[in-house]
Write an enzyme that holds these catalytic residues in place. Structure first.
Site, PDB file in Angstrom:
ATOM      1  N   GLY A  71     -38.781 -70.335  -4.382  1.00 14.03           N
ATOM      2  CA  GLY A  71     -40.193 -70.415  -4.006  1.00 14.03           C
ATOM      3  C   GLY A  71     -40.527 -69.342  -2.976  1.00 14.03           C
ATOM      4  CB  THR A  72     -38.493 -68.000  -0.184  1.00 10.24           C
ATOM      5  OG1 THR A  72     -38.331 -69.244   0.508  1.00 10.24           O
ATOM      6  CG2 THR A  72     -38.569 -66.861   0.812  1.00 10.24           C
ATOM      7  CG  ASN A 149     -43.601 -77.340   4.129  1.00  9.02           C
ATOM      8  OD1 ASN A 149     -44.688 -76.726   4.118  1.00  9.02           O
ATOM      9  ND2 ASN A 149     -42.649 -77.061   4.981  1.00  9.02           N
ATOM     10  CD  GLN A 185     -42.793 -80.018  -0.230  1.00  5.41           C
ATOM     11  OE1 GLN A 185     -42.832 -81.163  -0.657  1.00  5.41           O
ATOM     12  NE2 GLN A 185     -41.700 -79.488   0.262  1.00  5.41           N
ATOM     13  CB  THR A 243     -28.484 -60.340 -14.904  1.00  3.17           C
ATOM     14  OG1 THR A 243     -28.033 -59.000 -15.085  1.00  3.17           O
ATOM     15  CG2 THR A 243     -28.135 -61.168 -16.119  1.00  3.17           C
ATOM     16  CB  CYS A 330     -40.758 -76.197   9.058  1.00  2.00           C
ATOM     17  SG  CYS A 330     -41.320 -75.416  10.551  1.00  2.00           S
TER      18      CYS A 330
HETATM   19  C1  LIG Z   1     -39.501 -75.386  -0.048  1.00  2.00           C
HETATM   20  C2  LIG Z   1     -40.774 -74.663   0.045  1.00  2.00           C
HETATM   21  C3  LIG Z   1     -40.840 -73.270  -0.115  1.00  2.00           C
HETATM   22  C4  LIG Z   1     -39.612 -72.418  -0.288  1.00  2.00           C
HETATM   23  O1  LIG Z   1     -38.968 -72.645  -1.487  1.00  2.00           O
HETATM   24  P1  LIG Z   1     -37.444 -72.153  -1.676  1.00  2.00           P
HETATM   25  O2  LIG Z   1     -37.191 -72.343  -3.123  1.00  2.00           O
HETATM   26  O3  LIG Z   1     -36.616 -73.012  -0.802  1.00  2.00           O
HETATM   27  O4  LIG Z   1     -37.395 -70.738  -1.263  1.00  2.00           O
HETATM   28  C5  LIG Z   1     -42.068 -72.669  -0.025  1.00  2.00           C
HETATM   29  N1  LIG Z   1     -43.175 -73.384   0.195  1.00  2.00           N
HETATM   30  C6  LIG Z   1     -43.161 -74.716   0.354  1.00  2.00           C
HETATM   31  C7  LIG Z   1     -44.425 -75.440   0.579  1.00  2.00           C
HETATM   32  C8  LIG Z   1     -41.960 -75.394   0.272  1.00  2.00           C
HETATM   33  O5  LIG Z   1     -41.937 -76.714   0.442  1.00  2.00           O
END
Ligand SMILES: *Cc1c(COP(=O)(O)O)cnc(C)c1O
Length: 391
Positions: A71-72, A149, A185, A243, A330
């Protein structure tokens, strides 16, 4: 002894069906999806299917999905990708964004972009008028998370999206404001229809929806140009070289599909538990619920308790077999008060006494009853030690 896991906003267990879907790609099908022979093609086909599944869930086209490593990374690609393609301009982010949005925005500030960090109301929700007022002629990107989150508040994304579509109608091509939302989230709790929401970019990940860690995806609307963050062999339309993590991507798709299938029933069940638990927790002397009552993720319970240190309470809870989080954990440097709680106007002392309980598929009313039984005792212990440390 049964462990009571109440930290689903941090991580979720891997769903058994998801693992099963991943297994062939972890064991037998190892070919590089870019290779031409038949055994590698199985991997390419798996990627195609996973992309279609996710596109289907988000109500978009397959070619609008870019797989990332988290997600990051999806958030970084959205923000750096838009900004560096444009070269200059104004960016708006809310003050309660995840670090993976805030840090890129801070970095762009250093690179010469103008950045507005938008305050939120006391309930943790962005005021739409304040947001609209902060838009300038050179605004290129707005990033507001779908759901937070830490405190679980849900932002009025669809309302903002609607306003932006109206504002963009009067802007020349190339001057349009792009709208990104971090939905990591929200996935699994809310219907994420990118057209309805009116967003141009949307980030999701696997680890919050019972999928594998280290997986994610970015929806980027057709026609949006992004500068890559990672360069190399040109996978993912050149936006994310490397990849492909085929097993991870297959797992992400399976997890998203299952989350979507049980979303409404789970949301209903958890909302009921949440509202009941919050009202019970508020009966504890000095305890206060954080955030918004109704615009809130079904699984999120967040309170502040006067006169305690959240960290100590979490350690005690662990002794009682309950895994929870300090409401402000966090970042790894937990000595700093959470930027989210500070943005709500809390003092450092108030923020220090915060606790977050995030429920999941395995959570039962019995689990919460147990929590409610032991928590007053734990709070009393924490208060005694807080007083001792002051003497
Ligand atoms: C966990 C989270 C992320 C980051 O996701 P990762 O896969 O851990 O990098 C970003 N935004 C929110 C709101 C999250 O809860």
């Amino acid at each position: 002894m049964k462990q009571i896991y109440l930290d689903h906003a941090a991580a979720t267990p891997l769903d058994a069906g998801v693992l099963k879907a991943m297994m062939p790609y972890l064991k037998k099908e190892f070919g590089n999806p870019s290779s031409l022979y038949g055994t590698a093609r199985a991997n390419k086909d798996a990627l195609t299917r996973a992309r279609a599944t996710i596109a289907d869930m988000l109500r978009c086209q397959s070619y609008e999905i870019v797989f990332t490593g988290s997600g990051t990374e999806a958030n970084n690609l959205a923000i750096f990708g838009v900004a560096r393609k444009k070269g200059s301009g104004h960016i708006i982010v809310s003050s309660i964004e995840h670090e993976s949005v805030l840090k890129p925005a801070q970095r762009l500030l250093q690179e010469g972009f103008r950045v507005t960090v938008l305050p939120v109301q006391k309930n943790g929700i962005v005021d739409v008028d304040t947001l609209l007022d902060s838009i300038a002629d050179d605004t290129i990107l707005i990033s507001i998370m779908t759901a937070n989150n830490e405190i679980g508040t849900i932002q009025p994304i669809q309302t903002i999206g609607g306003h932006l579509q109206r504002i963009n109608r009067d802007r020349a091509l190339g001057q349009k404001i792009l709208f990104h939302t971090d939905a990591c989230q929200a996935l699994g709790a809310l219907l994420l229809d990118v057209r309805k929401l009116g967003v141009d970019l949307l980030a999701i990940n696997g680890s919050k929806v019972y999928g594998p860690k280290g997986t994610g995806a970015l929806y980027a609307k057709k026609g949006i140009e992004l500068e890559p963050v990672i360069y190399g062999g040109g996978q993912e339309k050149g936006l994310r070289s490397g990849t492909e993590n085929v097993a991870g991507i297959v797992g992400l798709a399976a997890a998203v599909k299952k989350a979507n299938a049980i979303r409404d029933t789970e949301a209903k069940r958890l909302t009921k538990l949440r509202d009941w638990a919050i009202s019970e927790l508020e009966k504890i002397d000095g305890a206060r619920a954080t955030g918004d009552r109704t615009n809130r993720l079904p699984n999120n319970i967040h309170i502040t308790v006067e006169g305690i240190e959240g960290e100590e309470a979490v350690l005690y809870l662990d002794k009682y077999r309950i895994q929870a989080s300090t409401g402000s954990a966090c970042t790894t440097s937990s000595l700093e008060p959470s930027h989210v709680l500070t943005a709500l106007g809390m003092s450092a002392a108030q923020a220090a006494g915060s606790l977050r309980f995030t429920m999941g598929r395995s959570t039962t009313k019995k689990d919460l009853e147990y929590l409610l039984r032991v928590l007053p005792e734990i709070i009393a212990k924490c208060r005694r030690s807080t007083r001792m440390s002051k003497i």
